[in-house]
Design an enzyme around this catalytic site. Structure first.
Site, mmCIF file in Angstrom:
data_model
loop_
_atom_site.group_PDB
_atom_site.id
_atom_site.type_symbol
_atom_site.label_atom_id
_atom_site.label_comp_id
_atom_site.label_asym_id
_atom_site.label_seq_id
_atom_site.Cartn_x
_atom_site.Cartn_y
_atom_site.Cartn_z
ATOM 1 N N CYS A 89 -1.070 4.500 -4.503
ATOM 2 C CA CYS A 89 -2.112 4.069 -5.440
ATOM 3 C C CYS A 89 -2.438 5.204 -6.413
ATOM 4 O O CYS A 89 -1.575 5.638 -7.170
ATOM 5 C CB CYS A 89 -3.340 3.557 -4.698
ATOM 6 S SG CYS A 89 -4.485 2.637 -5.777
ATOM 7 N N HIS A 193 -1.206 -0.770 -2.236
ATOM 8 C CA HIS A 193 -1.608 -0.173 -0.964
ATOM 9 C C HIS A 193 -0.741 -0.749 0.157
ATOM 10 O O HIS A 193 -1.030 -1.828 0.669
ATOM 11 C CB HIS A 193 -3.077 -0.492 -0.661
ATOM 12 C CG HIS A 193 -4.048 0.316 -1.440
ATOM 13 N ND1 HIS A 193 -4.404 1.602 -1.093
ATOM 14 C CD2 HIS A 193 -4.762 0.016 -2.556
ATOM 15 C CE1 HIS A 193 -5.298 2.070 -1.957
ATOM 16 N NE2 HIS A 193 -5.521 1.127 -2.860
ATOM 17 N N GLU A 195 -0.651 0.145 3.164
ATOM 18 C CA GLU A 195 -1.437 0.083 4.401
ATOM 19 C C GLU A 195 -2.375 -1.116 4.438
ATOM 20 O O GLU A 195 -2.946 -1.434 5.482
ATOM 21 C CB GLU A 195 -2.219 1.392 4.592
ATOM 22 C CG GLU A 195 -3.457 1.553 3.745
ATOM 23 C CD GLU A 195 -3.193 1.955 2.295
ATOM 24 O OE1 GLU A 195 -4.167 2.165 1.560
ATOM 25 O OE2 GLU A 195 -2.007 2.058 1.902
#
Length: 224
Positions: A89, A193, A195
């Site tokens: 990011c 992102h 994650e």
């Protein structure tokens, strides 16, 4: 559930300058087999097989904190030593030379190019799930052509504009095409992102970690 696809034993230093989704990034990397060390000073990143630079927030404030902690030296040392670096990011944006978000503030400069605000008629920031179209041979791309495996979660108002088209690994669309992944074999990053991107994101981190492990093992095998 998502199979673990990384390489166990790979040591990953995650840089912490208190502007990132640190806990989620660490947990996702551990899920794919990384041995994670959180580094808040340059010496704490030394000896790692790879360095991860996560980030959310303002480009200028992030660079101020990174320099204050000396973590810019850690990133540059990794590059000089051939240690892979992954930006996530804002972390991807920081790898470039400058950003419209913070005129006059130099980025890390590991990748040539700049960061510009998304010029689109759609709502900014771009928040939500978007499909990434990967460049041919992009190392982070999933196998096959499954759209679900290339759909990730984004939260951003700015996008990277690499100076060299070959550095664009993947693109996505938010009323305008933008760079969703960029870099080369050693230094790369993603605008989304992983994650927060369910199985698709975990799969991407696993592929990246496997590549890090393969490069580490090859280097060890060919060392004099």
């Amino acid at each position: 559930g998502q199979p673990v696809t990384g390489t166990p034993g790979v040591r990953v230093a995650v840089l912490d300058y208190e502007m990132s989704n640190l806990r989620s990034a660490v947990k996702a990397l551990e899920l794919v087999g990384a041995r994670v060390r959180v580094a808040r000073a340059p010496g704490e990143a030394a000896g790692a097989d790879a360095v991860v630079l996560p980030g959310v927030g303002h480009f200028g404030e992030a660079m101020r904190r990174i320099r204050a902690a000396g973590l810019d030296r850690a990133v540059r040392a990794a590059r000089e030593e051939g240690v892979p670096v992954l930006g996530i990011c804002l972390g991807l944006q920081l790898l470039f030379e400058e950003s419209e978000e913070a005129p006059g503030v130099a980025g890390l400069g590991l990748l040539p190019g700049e960061v510009r605000r998304l010029r689109t008629e759609r709502k900014v920031p771009h928040i939500g799930w978007s499909r990434v179209r990967w460049a041919a041979g992009a190392p982070l791309a999933p196998p096959g052509d499954d759209p679900a495996g290339s759909t990730y979660y984004f939260v951003h108002s700015y996008g990277c504009v690499p100076a060299e088209p070959a550095l664009v690994q993947g693109t996505a669309d938010h009323g305008v095409e933008f760079c969703a992944a960029a870099g080369d074999a050693a230094v790369s990053g993603v605008q989304f992102h992983p994650e927060k991107s369910s199985d698709a994101g975990i799969g991407l981190l696993g592929r990246w970690l496997a590549g890090v492990g393969a490069a580490r093992d090859l280097g060890a095998a060919t060392a004099p």
